[in-house]
Write a protein that holds these residues in place. Structure first.
Motif, PDB file in Angstrom:
ATOM      1  N   GLY A 199      90.850 101.728  57.291  1.00  0.00           N
ATOM      2  CA  GLY A 199      92.151 101.209  56.905  1.00  0.00           C
ATOM      3  C   GLY A 199      92.050  99.778  56.426  1.00  0.00           C
ATOM      4  N   ASP A 200      93.037  99.351  55.649  1.00  0.00           N
ATOM      5  CA  ASP A 200      93.046  97.966  55.157  1.00  0.00           C
ATOM      6  C   ASP A 200      94.364  97.282  55.492  1.00  0.00           C
ATOM      7  N   GLU A 201      94.915  97.655  56.636  1.00  0.00           N
ATOM      8  CA  GLU A 201      96.178  97.063  57.067  1.00  0.00           C
ATOM      9  C   GLU A 201      95.969  95.622  57.539  1.00  0.00           C
ATOM     10  N   ASP A 202      97.027  94.857  57.451  1.00  0.00           N
ATOM     11  CA  ASP A 202      96.988  93.474  57.929  1.00  0.00           C
ATOM     12  C   ASP A 202      97.375  93.478  59.409  1.00  0.00           C
ATOM     13  N   ARG A 203      96.451  93.907  60.233  1.00  0.00           N
ATOM     14  CA  ARG A 203      96.690  93.954  61.672  1.00  0.00           C
ATOM     15  C   ARG A 203      95.351  93.869  62.383  1.00  0.00           C
ATOM     16  N   VAL A 205      94.094  95.554  64.965  1.00  0.00           N
ATOM     17  CA  VAL A 205      93.475  96.858  65.198  1.00  0.00           C
ATOM     18  C   VAL A 205      94.016  97.836  64.164  1.00  0.00           C
ATOM     19  N   GLN A 206      93.140  98.448  63.394  1.00  0.00           N
ATOM     20  CA  GLN A 206      93.554  99.363  62.336  1.00  0.00           C
ATOM     21  C   GLN A 206      94.166 100.645  62.911  1.00  0.00           C
ATOM     22  N   LYS A 207      95.222 101.108  62.249  1.00  0.00           N
ATOM     23  CA  LYS A 207      95.872 102.357  62.637  1.00  0.00           C
ATOM     24  C   LYS A 207      95.590 103.456  61.614  1.00  0.00           C
ATOM     25  N   GLU A 208      95.517 103.085  60.333  1.00  0.00           N
ATOM     26  CA  GLU A 208      95.273 104.059  59.288  1.00  0.00           C
ATOM     27  C   GLU A 208      93.845 104.619  59.373  1.00  0.00           C
ATOM     28  N   GLY A 209      93.721 105.885  59.027  1.00  0.00           N
ATOM     29  CA  GLY A 209      92.401 106.504  58.932  1.00  0.00           C
ATOM     30  C   GLY A 209      91.737 106.830  60.248  1.00  0.00           C
ATOM     31  N   ARG A 210      92.448 106.715  61.348  1.00  0.00           N
ATOM     32  CA  ARG A 210      91.852 106.975  62.654  1.00  0.00           C
ATOM     33  C   ARG A 210      91.780 108.470  62.927  1.00  0.00           C
ATOM     34  N   THR A 211      90.816 108.860  63.736  1.00  0.00           N
ATOM     35  CA  THR A 211      90.731 110.232  64.228  1.00  0.00           C
ATOM     36  C   THR A 211      90.800 110.207  65.753  1.00  0.00           C
ATOM     37  N   THR A 212      91.235 111.330  66.316  1.00  0.00           N
ATOM     38  CA  THR A 212      91.371 111.454  67.770  1.00  0.00           C
ATOM     39  C   THR A 212      90.555 112.639  68.249  1.00  0.00           C
ATOM     40  N   ALA A 213      89.629 112.411  69.170  1.00  0.00           N
ATOM     41  CA  ALA A 213      88.818 113.492  69.731  1.00  0.00           C
ATOM     42  C   ALA A 213      89.517 114.078  70.952  1.00  0.00           C
TER      43      ALA A 213
END
Length: 353
Positions: A199-203, A205-213
């Motif tokens: 992700g390229d968010e201005d934050r 910790v990135q939220k975009e593009g995450r996966t959850t196992a």
């Protein structure tokens, strides 16, 4: 996107298909059963002619079809329209027989090297009894599309026995990511590892593009899947392949949490989930109840956790495929390895010859 829930019809009969590799669960790889290798269609090359078909919902706007043809031409390919691609029959792109005839014609035509679905919607399951499986099986060619095209992918896996590509339809955006993913699989015969871009968010910790196992680990098996609603509607028919040892990949759009719950319950009761070596749940676009009925209920991740974690095999959510502009091309029937911890899918063999 039309409402598939009002359009789906039961097809009856028992499922059939060739056996797939045994499951590999847990954090480490184990032994697999030998399975007959999937047949491969020839890879695409610049200058090839590809067929355009409309096997589901109509698209009777010539301008939109021209955009599809321009996208195909930008790939270095030559588009060839099916005879009925601009037909309309109610909410379908022509009668069941005519839509099937276009598919049959493309697989019989020696000039055509691959077949692209112009759009999805609803209707592919209705053409399955009208397809000439002898002709299709005798002429392996890539079939490309997603959403309702899942019905064709599953039927091809069960009845034709060669790899197809769950990827963008002709009318998709064909973003840089989508095009490069498709080119690697269909043109280059590559065996890439698909991982969401960062992700390229201005934050912080990135939220975009995450996966959850839901269950960590590595698994191998043949990739099989597509749209959850469409796949579930084929349960109990002769157009669903054997999922033993497979890696199931699924996605959906505009389905409330309880409907996802209902469909996964059906796959579990049908014995499909218990046969898998791993599961990848992609994007579920607008999968929240619109009437407020989900308030106080389960979230999508909670529903997935309830169904996938007890399977005891690696499973994760969030890979970029489904009803989104940026999507990976996942070949049906090809051996792959998933890493639920890393959120990746790695092809272990080319999808094309």
């Amino acid at each position: 996107m039309m409402d598939r829930r009002r359009a789906m019809q039961a097809l009856g009969l028992a499922a059939a298909g060739a056996a797939l590799p045994a499951a590999i669960g847990g954090a480490a790889l184990g032994a697999t059963r030998t399975a007959a290798p999937v047949r491969k269609a020839p890879r695409l090359r610049e200058g090839d002619t590809v067929g355009l078909v409309a096997p589901a919902t109509y698209s009777d706007d010539p301008f939109k079809l021209e955009l599809v043809e321009e996208a195909i031409a930008a790939m270095g390919l030559k588009p060839k329209r099916g005879a009925h691609v601009l037909d309309r029959y109610g909410y379908l792109a022509g009668t069941d027989e005519d839509r099937a005839a276009d598919i049959n014609a493309m697989y019989a035509d020696p000039e055509v090297k691959a077949v692209f679905a112009v759009r999805g919607g609803w209707g592919c399951a209705r053409v399955l009894p009208h397809l000439d499986w002898d002709v299709i099986s005798a002429h392996p060619k890539l079939l490309v599309g997603y959403s309702d095209i899942t019905a064709l992918h599953m039927a091809f896996a069960a009845r034709a026995g060669f790899a197809t590509i769950h990827g963008p339809i002709g009318a998709s955006a064909w973003t840089k990511m989508s095009w490069e993913s498709f080119r690697a699989v269909a043109f280059e015969g590559a065996t890439p590892t698909w991982r969401n871009p960062p992700g390229d968010e201005d934050r912080l910790v990135q939220k975009e593009g995450r996966t959850t196992a839901f269950r960590r680990g590595v698994a191998r098996g043949r990739l099989l899947g597509g749209n959850l609603t469409v796949l579930t509607a084929l349960v109990g028919t002769p157009y669903l392949p054997d999922f033993k040892g497979a890696i199931l990949f699924i996605e959906d759009v505009d389905e409330a949490e309880y409907r996802i719950d209902r469909m996964l319950t059906q796959l579990g009761l049908a014995g499909i989930l218990g046969q898998l070596s791993g599961v990848v749940f992609g994007q579920c676009t607008d999968c929240t109840a619109k009437d407020g009925s989900s308030a106080g209920g389960f979230t999508l991740s909670q529903v997935l956790d309830q169904h996938l974690t007890p399977l005891g095999v690696p499973a994760f959510q969030g890979l970029e495929f489904g009803h989104v502009d940026d999507q990976f091309s996942l070949p049906e029937g090809v051996m792959a390895e998933i890493d639920a911890t890393a959120g990746t899918v790695k092809l272990l063999e080319p999808a094309v010859a």
